[in-house]
Design a protein around this motif. Structure first.
Motif, PDB file in Angstrom:
ATOM      1  N   VAL A   1       3.374  -0.532   0.285  1.00 32.07           N
ATOM      2  CA  VAL A   1       3.841  -1.250   1.641  1.00 32.07           C
ATOM      3  C   VAL A   1       3.421  -0.686   3.047  1.00 32.07           C
ATOM      4  O   VAL A   1       2.703  -1.120   3.886  1.00 32.07           O
ATOM      5  N   TYR A   2       3.952   0.567   2.790  1.00 31.76           N
ATOM      6  CA  TYR A   2       3.880   1.498   3.909  1.00 31.76           C
ATOM      7  C   TYR A   2       2.331   1.704   4.256  1.00 31.76           C
ATOM      8  O   TYR A   2       1.956   1.893   5.526  1.00 31.76           O
ATOM      9  N   LEU A   3       1.615   1.992   3.208  1.00 24.35           N
ATOM     10  CA  LEU A   3       0.218   2.397   3.455  1.00 24.35           C
ATOM     11  C   LEU A   3      -0.625   0.943   3.954  1.00 24.35           C
ATOM     12  O   LEU A   3      -1.462   0.871   4.676  1.00 24.35           O
ATOM     13  N   LEU A   4      -0.232  -0.256   3.392  1.00 21.00           N
ATOM     14  CA  LEU A   4      -0.863  -1.576   3.615  1.00 21.00           C
ATOM     15  C   LEU A   4      -0.572  -1.734   5.240  1.00 21.00           C
ATOM     16  O   LEU A   4      -1.373  -2.673   5.666  1.00 21.00           O
ATOM     17  N   ALA A   5       0.692  -1.218   5.807  1.00 22.54           N
ATOM     18  CA  ALA A   5       0.904  -1.739   7.072  1.00 22.54           C
ATOM     19  C   ALA A   5       0.211  -0.838   8.028  1.00 22.54           C
ATOM     20  O   ALA A   5      -0.009  -1.135   9.465  1.00 22.54           O
ATOM     21  N   LYS A   6      -0.625   0.403   7.705  1.00 21.50           N
ATOM     22  CA  LYS A   6      -1.286   1.058   8.406  1.00 21.50           C
ATOM     23  C   LYS A   6      -2.633   0.128   8.792  1.00 21.50           C
ATOM     24  O   LYS A   6      -3.243  -0.684   8.050  1.00 21.50           O
ATOM     25  N   PRO A   7      -3.205   0.470   9.979  1.00 26.65           N
ATOM     26  CA  PRO A   7      -4.677  -0.174  10.279  1.00 26.65           C
ATOM     27  C   PRO A   7      -5.988   0.378   9.343  1.00 26.65           C
ATOM     28  O   PRO A   7      -6.755   0.809  10.220  1.00 26.65           O
ATOM     29  N   VAL A   8      -5.612   0.183   8.379  1.00 30.46           N
ATOM     30  CA  VAL A   8      -6.829   0.789   7.237  1.00 30.46           C
ATOM     31  C   VAL A   8      -7.510  -0.428   6.381  1.00 30.46           C
ATOM     32  O   VAL A   8      -6.323  -1.220   5.781  1.00 30.46           O
ATOM     33  N   LYS A   9      -8.646  -0.785   6.242  1.00 33.49           N
ATOM     34  CA  LYS A   9      -8.991  -1.782   5.451  1.00 33.49           C
ATOM     35  C   LYS A   9      -8.591  -1.588   4.135  1.00 33.49           C
ATOM     36  O   LYS A   9      -8.448  -0.463   3.637  1.00 33.49           O
ATOM     37  N   ARG A  10      -8.315  -2.678   3.446  1.00 33.34           N
ATOM     38  CA  ARG A  10      -7.824  -2.794   2.358  1.00 33.34           C
ATOM     39  C   ARG A  10      -9.081  -1.985   1.153  1.00 33.34           C
ATOM     40  O   ARG A  10      -8.701  -1.439   0.046  1.00 33.34           O
ATOM     41  N   SER A  11     -10.243  -2.417   1.464  1.00 32.31           N
ATOM     42  CA  SER A  11     -11.586  -2.174   0.707  1.00 32.31           C
ATOM     43  C   SER A  11     -11.703  -0.671   0.838  1.00 32.31           C
ATOM     44  O   SER A  11     -11.813   0.214  -0.093  1.00 32.31           O
ATOM     45  N   THR A  12     -11.238   0.064   2.177  1.00 36.20           N
ATOM     46  CA  THR A  12     -11.265   1.573   2.382  1.00 36.20           C
ATOM     47  C   THR A  12     -10.399   2.312   1.370  1.00 36.20           C
ATOM     48  O   THR A  12     -10.193   3.258   0.993  1.00 36.20           O
ATOM     49  N   ILE A  13      -9.110   1.425   1.237  1.00 36.69           N
ATOM     50  CA  ILE A  13      -7.931   2.040   0.544  1.00 36.69           C
ATOM     51  C   ILE A  13      -8.439   2.246  -0.729  1.00 36.69           C
ATOM     52  O   ILE A  13      -8.292   3.240  -1.608  1.00 36.69           O
ATOM     53  N   ILE A  14      -8.911   1.010  -1.650  1.00 37.54           N
ATOM     54  CA  ILE A  14      -9.535   1.152  -2.973  1.00 37.54           C
ATOM     55  C   ILE A  14     -10.645   2.160  -2.895  1.00 37.54           C
ATOM     56  O   ILE A  14     -10.539   2.763  -3.807  1.00 37.54           O
ATOM     57  N   VAL A  15     -11.656   2.109  -2.309  1.00 35.08           N
ATOM     58  CA  VAL A  15     -12.795   2.939  -2.299  1.00 35.08           C
ATOM     59  C   VAL A  15     -12.226   4.539  -2.341  1.00 35.08           C
ATOM     60  O   VAL A  15     -12.737   5.258  -2.980  1.00 35.08           O
ATOM     61  N   THR A  16     -11.452   4.737  -1.405  1.00 35.58           N
ATOM     62  CA  THR A  16     -10.840   6.010  -1.065  1.00 35.58           C
ATOM     63  C   THR A  16     -10.142   6.719  -2.270  1.00 35.58           C
ATOM     64  O   THR A  16     -10.647   7.775  -3.172  1.00 35.58           O
ATOM     65  N   LYS A  17      -9.466   5.826  -2.774  1.00 34.82           N
ATOM     66  CA  LYS A  17      -8.693   6.115  -3.903  1.00 34.82           C
ATOM     67  C   LYS A  17      -9.371   6.224  -5.332  1.00 34.82           C
ATOM     68  O   LYS A  17      -9.202   6.937  -6.116  1.00 34.82           O
ATOM     69  N   LEU A  18     -10.573   5.154  -5.477  1.00 32.88           N
ATOM     70  CA  LEU A  18     -11.414   5.421  -6.498  1.00 32.88           C
ATOM     71  C   LEU A  18     -12.289   6.685  -6.380  1.00 32.88           C
ATOM     72  O   LEU A  18     -12.297   7.554  -7.446  1.00 32.88           O
ATOM     73  N   ILE A  19     -12.746   7.171  -5.312  1.00 30.25           N
ATOM     74  CA  ILE A  19     -13.662   8.485  -5.413  1.00 30.25           C
ATOM     75  C   ILE A  19     -12.433   9.516  -5.603  1.00 30.25           C
ATOM     76  O   ILE A  19     -13.134  10.557  -6.264  1.00 30.25           O
ATOM     77  N   VAL A  20     -11.153   9.358  -5.131  1.00 33.82           N
ATOM     78  CA  VAL A  20     -10.502  10.571  -5.739  1.00 33.82           C
ATOM     79  C   VAL A  20     -10.123  10.781  -6.901  1.00 33.82           C
ATOM     80  O   VAL A  20     -10.314  11.490  -7.737  1.00 33.82           O
ATOM     81  N   ALA A  21      -9.981   9.383  -7.887  1.00 31.83           N
ATOM     82  CA  ALA A  21      -9.701   9.311  -9.191  1.00 31.83           C
ATOM     83  C   ALA A  21     -11.078   9.686 -10.005  1.00 31.83           C
ATOM     84  O   ALA A  21     -10.724  10.405 -10.925  1.00 31.83           O
ATOM     85  N   ILE A  22     -12.202   9.353  -9.357  1.00 35.85           N
ATOM     86  CA  ILE A  22     -13.541   9.729 -10.097  1.00 35.85           C
ATOM     87  C   ILE A  22     -13.468  11.311 -10.023  1.00 35.85           C
ATOM     88  O   ILE A  22     -13.822  11.941 -11.071  1.00 35.85           O
ATOM     89  N   ALA A  23     -13.215  11.903  -8.893  1.00 34.62           N
ATOM     90  CA  ALA A  23     -13.458  13.320  -8.673  1.00 34.62           C
ATOM     91  C   ALA A  23     -12.354  14.091  -9.618  1.00 34.62           C
ATOM     92  O   ALA A  23     -12.799  14.891 -10.400  1.00 34.62           O
ATOM     93  N   VAL A  24     -11.303  13.804  -9.804  1.00 28.74           N
ATOM     94  CA  VAL A  24     -10.107  14.261 -10.598  1.00 28.74           C
ATOM     95  C   VAL A  24     -10.670  14.006 -12.094  1.00 28.74           C
ATOM     96  O   VAL A  24     -10.778  15.084 -12.930  1.00 28.74           O
TER      97      VAL A  24
END
Length: 239
Positions: free
Chosen positions: A83-106
């Protein structure tokens, strides 16, 4: 589409002490087994292909994908901190893509690199086996991370469902039911490994063109739907 702050937080969550220890177990086991096999049987192309195919690609890569994909977002949803992350001015698609990139890299780091090392230990990359399975692990990491990240957004039991898919569907049904192999990330990545390997030592049940279409399609669809679910989660939280 990439947020460094979200990425840093995700890396910290995935590479925490307990989760990192789990991530190291399977790669270390693969390398130890490879060294033992090489010392007892010498360099054997078929043995190398069997071990990398049955352990590295069929077991290690999907399990690491489960840990990285679900761990990139699942715990935040479970404990409510998303919820705290969603409250930030960050697009939801950006959150998902960023987390996906991290998950792929790991997933790539903990699966492809050990696979390459194990391949060189087993037969010194004879018949291009080490490189072929490494490329397969890299490609599979992308699809697994996307699928398991999606699971992390839609269910609190993402790890359980991920393990069911990895161990029951791909490992069990994939080996017993020919039709199930067409819907297997493992077989899709094997199609690419088959093209790289020499003398038919690697085989896949799916042709390369279809495999590439399915890999791209599943990855894109899973990423898109995860973004849609995250938007729904935001609205539910506001209500």
């Amino acid at each position: 589409m990439y947020n460094p702050t979200v990425a840093r937080l995700t890396y910290r969550a995935l590479l925490g002490r307990r989760r990192a220890a789990i991530l190291f177990v399977l790669p270390a086991l693969l390398i130890v087994i490879s060294a033992a096999v090489r010392s007892f049987s010498g360099a054997d192309d078929q043995v190398a292909a069997d071990l990398l195919g049955n352990f590295a690609l069929a077991t290690m890569v999907p399990l690491i994908g489960v840990i990285a994909g679900t761990g990139a977002i699942g715990p935040e949803i479970d404990d409510g901190s998303i919820v705290y992350l969603l409250a930030k001015p960050v697009k939801r698609s950006t959150i998902i893509v960023t987390k996906l990139i991290v998950a792929i890299a790991v997933t790539m780091a903990f699966s492809a690199i050990p696979t390459l090392i194990a391949g060189f230990i087993l037969n010194g990359n004879g018949q291009q086996i080490a490189v072929a399975y490494t490329v397969a692990a890299l490609v599979a990491s992308i699809a697994y991370a996307a699928v398991f990240l999606l699971l992390g957004t839609v269910t609190r039991h993402a790890v359980v469902f991920g393990l069911v898919y990895a161990l029951v569907w791909e490992a069990l049904f994939g080996s017993l039911v020919p039709g199930a192999r067409t819907l297997s990330v493992q077989q899709w990545s094997l199609a690419l490994a088959q093209r790289i390997g020499e003398n038919g030592v690697i085989s896949s049940e799916v042709g390369l063109p279809l495999a590439m279409i399915l890999l791209v399609g599943v990855t894109g669809l899973a990423t898109w739907y995860a973004g849609q679910k995250l938007r729904t989660l935001k609205l539910a939280g506001e209500e």
